[in-house]
Design an enzyme around this catalytic site. Sequence first.
Site, mmCIF file in Angstrom:
data_model
loop_
_atom_site.group_PDB
_atom_site.id
_atom_site.type_symbol
_atom_site.label_atom_id
_atom_site.label_comp_id
_atom_site.label_asym_id
_atom_site.label_seq_id
_atom_site.Cartn_x
_atom_site.Cartn_y
_atom_site.Cartn_z
ATOM 1 N N GLY A 181 0.642 -1.111 0.164
ATOM 2 C CA GLY A 181 0.054 0.020 0.011
ATOM 3 C C GLY A 181 0.769 1.463 0.153
ATOM 4 O O GLY A 181 0.394 2.166 0.123
ATOM 5 N N GLY A 183 2.974 2.476 -2.506
ATOM 6 C CA GLY A 183 3.500 2.803 -3.759
ATOM 7 C C GLY A 183 2.630 4.061 -4.200
ATOM 8 O O GLY A 183 1.606 4.399 -3.769
ATOM 9 N N CYS A 186 -0.502 3.486 -6.074
ATOM 10 C CA CYS A 186 -1.214 2.526 -5.386
ATOM 11 C C CYS A 186 -2.410 3.015 -4.789
ATOM 12 O O CYS A 186 -2.292 3.908 -4.138
ATOM 13 C CB CYS A 186 -0.262 1.634 -4.506
ATOM 14 S SG CYS A 186 -1.070 0.645 -3.186
HETATM 15 P P1 5GP Z 1 6.794 3.625 -5.742
HETATM 16 O O1 5GP Z 1 8.012 3.491 -5.881
HETATM 17 O O2 5GP Z 1 6.137 4.089 -7.151
HETATM 18 O O3 5GP Z 1 6.177 4.311 -4.513
HETATM 19 O O4 5GP Z 1 6.174 2.054 -5.568
HETATM 20 C C1 5GP Z 1 6.312 0.966 -6.564
HETATM 21 C C2 5GP Z 1 5.828 -0.329 -6.045
HETATM 22 O O5 5GP Z 1 4.517 -0.131 -5.922
HETATM 23 C C3 5GP Z 1 5.799 -1.306 -6.856
HETATM 24 O O6 5GP Z 1 7.138 -1.980 -6.799
HETATM 25 C C4 5GP Z 1 4.785 -2.380 -6.344
HETATM 26 O O7 5GP Z 1 5.280 -3.083 -5.317
HETATM 27 C C5 5GP Z 1 3.767 -1.354 -6.068
HETATM 28 N N1 5GP Z 1 2.494 -1.108 -7.176
HETATM 29 C C6 5GP Z 1 2.815 -0.908 -8.155
HETATM 30 N N2 5GP Z 1 1.524 -0.817 -9.080
HETATM 31 C C7 5GP Z 1 0.482 -1.041 -8.032
HETATM 32 C C8 5GP Z 1 -0.694 -1.003 -7.877
HETATM 33 O O8 5GP Z 1 -1.441 -0.855 -8.695
HETATM 34 N N3 5GP Z 1 -1.292 -1.213 -6.701
HETATM 35 C C9 5GP Z 1 -0.606 -1.501 -5.297
HETATM 36 N N4 5GP Z 1 -1.328 -1.732 -4.363
HETATM 37 N N5 5GP Z 1 0.885 -1.706 -5.449
HETATM 38 C C10 5GP Z 1 1.412 -1.201 -6.624
#
Ligand code: 5GP
Length: 347
Positions: A181, A183, A186
Amino acid sequence: MRIEESIKLGFKDVLIRPKRSMLKSRSEVNLCRSFFFKHSNIFWKGIPIIASNMDTIGTFNVAKVLSDFKILTAIHKYYDISDWKNFISSLPKEKFNYIMISTGTAKKDYMKLKNILSLSPLLKFICIDVANGYSEHFVQFVKKVRMDFPNKVICAGNVVTGEMVEELILSGVDIVKVGIGSGSVCTTRIKTGIGYPQLSAVIECADAAHGLKGHIISDGGCTESGDISKAIGAGADFVMIGGIFAGHVECEGSMVQENNQKFMVFYGMSSKYAMCLHKGKVDDYKTEEGKVVKILIKGSIKNTIHDILGGIRSTCTYVGATTIKELTKRTTFVRVFEQENKIFNNH
Ligand code: 5GP
């Protein structure tokens, strides 16, 4: 029903306290770290950052650049075997060290993983990725992959609690992926109410993993290089990055033009956009848990990497750490209610 009263923290809730340092310059900091992985018995050396296995982040073109910096890329699972053949045939031997193959847990995912691995013995990292790492089916899949590939480094997740980290490591995982949660694209926390503040998840999961000689990846929630430093300071062995790497020319995302400016579409892998792209629909029993954003094209990912590595080196000099491993040992967090002076944020 039970309420856990102790406060759980995210990156924005803390800063790292500076400490006396013998370092004269940021150039004295070495960001490469050596690892020995528990189950696969493999030594690995590199900068412990991983490009996320999202389909506009974990691309072959991103991997080609990041491997020059000894940074890992978790290649997304939507390339087919002929794409992999082409990629591998042009990849210099030393760059294989920085490639992870992502897989889901369906039968067809397993067959594809097997086929990709058969292309070269130099491929050594497997990343088993599911949104909810708490299912028994996932644990059984991990055990099967460990049994069939005893000499590969297995990363698997995502989870956010120590007991599940322990279960995964005891099931054959070398590196557990931590984060639910957090991301940038996300919406799981909003849609389901499920989650765990990332800094606390990392602190608790690192403790559980290191007790068993395993490792963890902090996955999600980093918005700047300072957050990467905080994740490492909290005990993360690796940090996985999505949003910070989005919108670069190597990301292979769709472009849109508006008001004479070029944007790249970036979306969560559980967004309606991604599900329609890869499956043609959102199944009736599901809801999307990701969002779609447009990012002004940022140029080459090389520039962002330089910026990030410079930021982490600077953190190290502030706390007197000559290596990234020392950063964890020399970190003291202070809890804060404000991070930055925002007076010019809208200028
Ligand atoms: P960020 O670096 O963009 O903050 O986080 C990346 C991570 O967000 C990814 O490696 C994956 O674990 C998570 N993530 C990617 N797409 C989604 C999504 O559609 N839903 C959720 N719950 N997590 C996501």
